[in-house]
Design a protein around this motif. Sequence first.
Motif, PDB file in Angstrom:
ATOM      1  N   LEU A 213     -42.846  32.837 -33.717  1.00  0.00           N
ATOM      2  CA  LEU A 213     -43.849  33.808 -33.282  1.00  0.00           C
ATOM      3  C   LEU A 213     -44.709  34.278 -34.447  1.00  0.00           C
ATOM      4  CD1 LEU A 213     -41.752  35.866 -30.731  1.00  0.00           C
ATOM      5  CD2 LEU A 213     -43.870  34.651 -30.219  1.00  0.00           C
ATOM      6  N   LEU A 214     -44.087  34.503 -35.601  1.00  0.00           N
ATOM      7  CA  LEU A 214     -44.869  34.898 -36.776  1.00  0.00           C
ATOM      8  C   LEU A 214     -45.825  33.789 -37.192  1.00  0.00           C
ATOM      9  CD1 LEU A 214     -42.101  36.676 -38.905  1.00  0.00           C
ATOM     10  CD2 LEU A 214     -44.092  37.759 -37.849  1.00  0.00           C
ATOM     11  N   ASN A 215     -45.359  32.563 -37.123  1.00  0.00           N
ATOM     12  CA  ASN A 215     -46.229  31.437 -37.468  1.00  0.00           C
ATOM     13  C   ASN A 215     -47.385  31.328 -36.475  1.00  0.00           C
ATOM     14  OD1 ASN A 215     -46.767  29.072 -39.140  1.00  0.00           O
ATOM     15  ND2 ASN A 215     -46.284  27.889 -37.303  1.00  0.00           N
ATOM     16  N   ARG A 216     -47.096  31.555 -35.192  1.00  0.00           N
ATOM     17  CA  ARG A 216     -48.157  31.559 -34.180  1.00  0.00           C
ATOM     18  C   ARG A 216     -49.176  32.649 -34.479  1.00  0.00           C
ATOM     19  NH1 ARG A 216     -47.646  33.692 -27.871  1.00  0.00           N
ATOM     20  NH2 ARG A 216     -49.878  34.147 -27.700  1.00  0.00           N
ATOM     21  N   ALA A 217     -48.698  33.845 -34.812  1.00  0.00           N
ATOM     22  CA  ALA A 217     -49.610  34.954 -35.094  1.00  0.00           C
ATOM     23  C   ALA A 217     -50.464  34.657 -36.327  1.00  0.00           C
ATOM     24  CB  ALA A 217     -48.829  36.254 -35.287  1.00  0.00           C
ATOM     25  N   TYR A 218     -49.853  34.089 -37.361  1.00  0.00           N
ATOM     26  CA  TYR A 218     -50.584  33.813 -38.601  1.00  0.00           C
ATOM     27  C   TYR A 218     -51.682  32.774 -38.377  1.00  0.00           C
ATOM     28  CZ  TYR A 218     -51.459  32.363 -43.419  1.00  0.00           C
ATOM     29  OH  TYR A 218     -52.051  32.047 -44.616  1.00  0.00           O
ATOM     30  N   THR A 219     -51.338  31.665 -37.751  1.00  0.00           N
ATOM     31  CA  THR A 219     -52.352  30.633 -37.501  1.00  0.00           C
ATOM     32  C   THR A 219     -53.403  31.138 -36.520  1.00  0.00           C
ATOM     33  OG1 THR A 219     -50.918  29.668 -35.779  1.00  0.00           O
ATOM     34  CG2 THR A 219     -50.774  28.746 -38.009  1.00  0.00           C
ATOM     35  N   GLY A 220     -52.987  31.960 -35.557  1.00  0.00           N
ATOM     36  CA  GLY A 220     -53.946  32.517 -34.609  1.00  0.00           C
ATOM     37  C   GLY A 220     -54.939  33.450 -35.268  1.00  0.00           C
ATOM     38  N   TYR A 221     -54.458  34.305 -36.172  1.00  0.00           N
ATOM     39  CA  TYR A 221     -55.364  35.203 -36.891  1.00  0.00           C
ATOM     40  C   TYR A 221     -56.325  34.427 -37.791  1.00  0.00           C
ATOM     41  CZ  TYR A 221     -53.296  39.703 -35.630  1.00  0.00           C
ATOM     42  OH  TYR A 221     -52.876  40.822 -34.958  1.00  0.00           O
ATOM     43  N   GLN A 222     -55.845  33.336 -38.397  1.00  0.00           N
ATOM     44  CA  GLN A 222     -56.742  32.521 -39.212  1.00  0.00           C
ATOM     45  C   GLN A 222     -57.925  32.028 -38.394  1.00  0.00           C
ATOM     46  OE1 GLN A 222     -53.816  29.658 -40.802  1.00  0.00           O
ATOM     47  NE2 GLN A 222     -54.418  30.328 -42.846  1.00  0.00           N
ATOM     48  N   ALA A 223     -57.653  31.627 -37.160  1.00  0.00           N
ATOM     49  CA  ALA A 223     -58.726  31.131 -36.292  1.00  0.00           C
ATOM     50  C   ALA A 223     -59.575  32.266 -35.737  1.00  0.00           C
ATOM     51  CB  ALA A 223     -58.124  30.317 -35.147  1.00  0.00           C
ATOM     52  N   ALA A 224     -58.950  33.404 -35.424  1.00  0.00           N
ATOM     53  CA  ALA A 224     -59.664  34.490 -34.736  1.00  0.00           C
ATOM     54  C   ALA A 224     -60.518  35.323 -35.680  1.00  0.00           C
ATOM     55  CB  ALA A 224     -58.669  35.384 -34.002  1.00  0.00           C
ATOM     56  N   VAL A 225     -59.978  35.676 -36.844  1.00  0.00           N
ATOM     57  CA  VAL A 225     -60.695  36.594 -37.729  1.00  0.00           C
ATOM     58  C   VAL A 225     -60.919  36.031 -39.127  1.00  0.00           C
ATOM     59  CG1 VAL A 225     -59.909  38.635 -36.476  1.00  0.00           C
ATOM     60  CG2 VAL A 225     -58.543  37.782 -38.377  1.00  0.00           C
ATOM     61  N   GLY A 226     -60.329  34.859 -39.424  1.00  0.00           N
ATOM     62  CA  GLY A 226     -60.570  34.221 -40.699  1.00  0.00           C
ATOM     63  C   GLY A 226     -59.395  34.349 -41.669  1.00  0.00           C
ATOM     64  N   PRO A 227     -59.268  33.417 -42.596  1.00  0.00           N
ATOM     65  CA  PRO A 227     -58.128  33.429 -43.528  1.00  0.00           C
ATOM     66  C   PRO A 227     -58.172  34.559 -44.542  1.00  0.00           C
ATOM     67  CG  PRO A 227     -59.673  31.675 -44.107  1.00  0.00           C
ATOM     68  CD  PRO A 227     -60.130  32.231 -42.796  1.00  0.00           C
ATOM     69  N   ASP A 228     -59.358  35.151 -44.795  1.00  0.00           N
ATOM     70  CA  ASP A 228     -59.468  36.234 -45.771  1.00  0.00           C
ATOM     71  C   ASP A 228     -59.259  37.617 -45.158  1.00  0.00           C
ATOM     72  OD1 ASP A 228     -59.924  34.763 -48.087  1.00  0.00           O
ATOM     73  OD2 ASP A 228     -62.056  34.584 -47.680  1.00  0.00           O
TER      74      ASP A 228
ATOM     75  N   LYS B 272     -35.423  40.357 -37.268  1.00  0.00           N
ATOM     76  CA  LYS B 272     -34.487  41.374 -37.751  1.00  0.00           C
ATOM     77  C   LYS B 272     -33.270  41.498 -36.835  1.00  0.00           C
ATOM     78  CE  LYS B 272     -38.077  44.078 -40.042  1.00  0.00           C
ATOM     79  NZ  LYS B 272     -38.848  45.339 -40.077  1.00  0.00           N
ATOM     80  N   ALA B 273     -33.462  41.163 -35.549  1.00  0.00           N
ATOM     81  CA  ALA B 273     -32.358  41.250 -34.596  1.00  0.00           C
ATOM     82  C   ALA B 273     -31.423  40.052 -34.681  1.00  0.00           C
ATOM     83  CB  ALA B 273     -32.905  41.377 -33.182  1.00  0.00           C
ATOM     84  N   GLY B 274     -31.789  39.043 -35.494  1.00  0.00           N
ATOM     85  CA  GLY B 274     -30.914  37.898 -35.689  1.00  0.00           C
ATOM     86  C   GLY B 274     -31.398  36.603 -35.082  1.00  0.00           C
ATOM     87  N   ASP B 275     -32.425  36.662 -34.227  1.00  0.00           N
ATOM     88  CA  ASP B 275     -32.982  35.440 -33.637  1.00  0.00           C
ATOM     89  C   ASP B 275     -34.072  34.925 -34.570  1.00  0.00           C
ATOM     90  OD1 ASP B 275     -33.870  33.383 -32.078  1.00  0.00           O
ATOM     91  OD2 ASP B 275     -34.026  34.553 -30.233  1.00  0.00           O
ATOM     92  N   GLN B 276     -33.631  34.358 -35.692  1.00  0.00           N
ATOM     93  CA  GLN B 276     -34.553  34.060 -36.777  1.00  0.00           C
ATOM     94  C   GLN B 276     -35.512  32.920 -36.444  1.00  0.00           C
ATOM     95  OE1 GLN B 276     -32.020  33.483 -40.203  1.00  0.00           O
ATOM     96  NE2 GLN B 276     -31.775  35.685 -40.537  1.00  0.00           N
ATOM     97  N   GLN B 277     -35.048  31.898 -35.743  1.00  0.00           N
ATOM     98  CA  GLN B 277     -35.919  30.763 -35.468  1.00  0.00           C
ATOM     99  C   GLN B 277     -37.062  31.159 -34.534  1.00  0.00           C
ATOM    100  OE1 GLN B 277     -35.849  27.831 -36.999  1.00  0.00           O
ATOM    101  NE2 GLN B 277     -37.729  27.278 -35.900  1.00  0.00           N
ATOM    102  N   GLU B 278     -36.743  31.864 -33.444  1.00  0.00           N
ATOM    103  CA  GLU B 278     -37.809  32.290 -32.528  1.00  0.00           C
ATOM    104  C   GLU B 278     -38.725  33.307 -33.202  1.00  0.00           C
ATOM    105  OE1 GLU B 278     -38.513  34.056 -28.001  1.00  0.00           O
ATOM    106  OE2 GLU B 278     -36.471  33.674 -28.735  1.00  0.00           O
TER     107      GLU B 278
END
Length: 517
Positions: A438-453, A428-434
């Motif tokens: 980070l969002l992609n890291r969080a999403y893949t991390g949650y899939q591994a940590a707590v599951g895709p569902d 939202k602050a304009g640094d869209q790539q970073e």
Amino acid sequence: MPLHAAGLPDRGAGPAAPASTCVQDRVTPSYTPTLRALLGSCAAVRPPAPGNRMLVVGLPSTPGHRPLPQVEDELAVLSAAVPASTVLRGERATRRAVRDGLRTHRWAHLSCHGGQDLTRPSQGGVVLHDAVLTVADLKSDRYAHGEFVFLSACQTALGGAGVPDEAMAVTSAFQYTGWRQVVGTLWSVGAITAAEVTADVYDALASDGTLNTDGAAQALYGAVRKLRKAGHPPPCLGAVRAFGHLIHHREGGTPTMRSKHRGKGPHTSDDDPPDGGPSGEDALDLPPETVERQELAQQLFDLGLYEPAESVMRDLLADYERFLGPGHPMTISLYDTLGHTLYQRRLLPEAEAMHREAYERAARHLGTDAHETLAYAHNLGAALVMGDEWDEGLALIGQTLEGRDAVLGPGHPDTLDTASLLGSVLFKAGDQQEGYELLNRAYTGYQAAVGPDHLQTLAVGGDLVAALHTLGHRREAGLLLVDILGHYARTLGPHHQLTLETQQRLRRMSWFINITC
């Protein structure tokens, strides 16, 4: 609706109370989420369990949460009642270990933190050492041997606010998946009281190292009546045959309030320091009026009555400062909880001040690298961003992510939560790539940590969809949203509000899809 409490509660306590003043004095009530669940549970032919063993789960302390010293008392009661028990204590009480244990035991007792999300009740659950065992998790399991489970944790029988006609609670999830009888929790009750109820229930059910749970409802109500005769306020306790014997939720300290506002407001949780002042036992030695304020604050917050909740919390904060001291973990935690309450009232500067006080006190008394301090830093960073103090907020959230990476590890759910928050804020602050990374890291991390569902995974996935769409990757965004929609439909059902909202979001992106049962 606790119909068992209907009557004249002001006349129902103490040794001289008249008889038959409310429903629970006349009958032993039972509840079931649906008639189908009741009939299915009663009619089920169960294979014999592999021995008369009990699964005992106890967490006297949990990372990021206040201690529950009375859990040790409950573990001692259970060890005496059923010596042949499988005990998962502390670090051994992981999400995987508990799910595996529930499949192979006839009886179970869980003594730990718990909570409910009134807007997303499928996210409610019991807090284990490494993760929350949620309603959504339980719905995917089947427990062929399950006979009786006692959930000595917060709000396990509390459903959601948006779908009052649906029994979406931890207790109902247990029954839907095979457990015949469940003890759950509705409101607030003191930790010591919960231990007393546990002791009295198992004293009535246990004999020669085994349990006879046919009288579980009567055992619970015997424990409740004993409390009332001793002069306790008449708690709204209920009992169920083939479903949960509903008791109040119990807490060892300040109200338990979990709410995650990923990029939308302060993230608050019951990340309460386990130590750093008087011991947990000392923390419970409070005047009766203070204990009453604790319970009232929790009830007001749970009902969404934030203005009176704030007033009670401020009185409670004065009590904590006086009796526990400014550096006690319960005092620090209450500052953070008060900040969340003020945020709910949209009093953002006041909320920020409370979060800042919690963070600064924790840093001073617990250390800047303590996981509790990092939790309060996360909340303060979110509050700063909400108050348009972007520079300080971004810097603090970034420092928090570095700290959680080092202390908890990059795959820990709390670390991923901060990564998600920072990603949303940067985007939202304009640094869209970073922000996207980070969002992609969080999403893949949650899939591994707590599951895709898991709903946490799906919520972060929704943020990632928005980032992909903004960056022009519309096909990838659409495919990811289709995948998320499928998970929502399987986990919550095709007519759940989140499923329908996701389907509508797909339509706006011109990805038309129909969901059928």
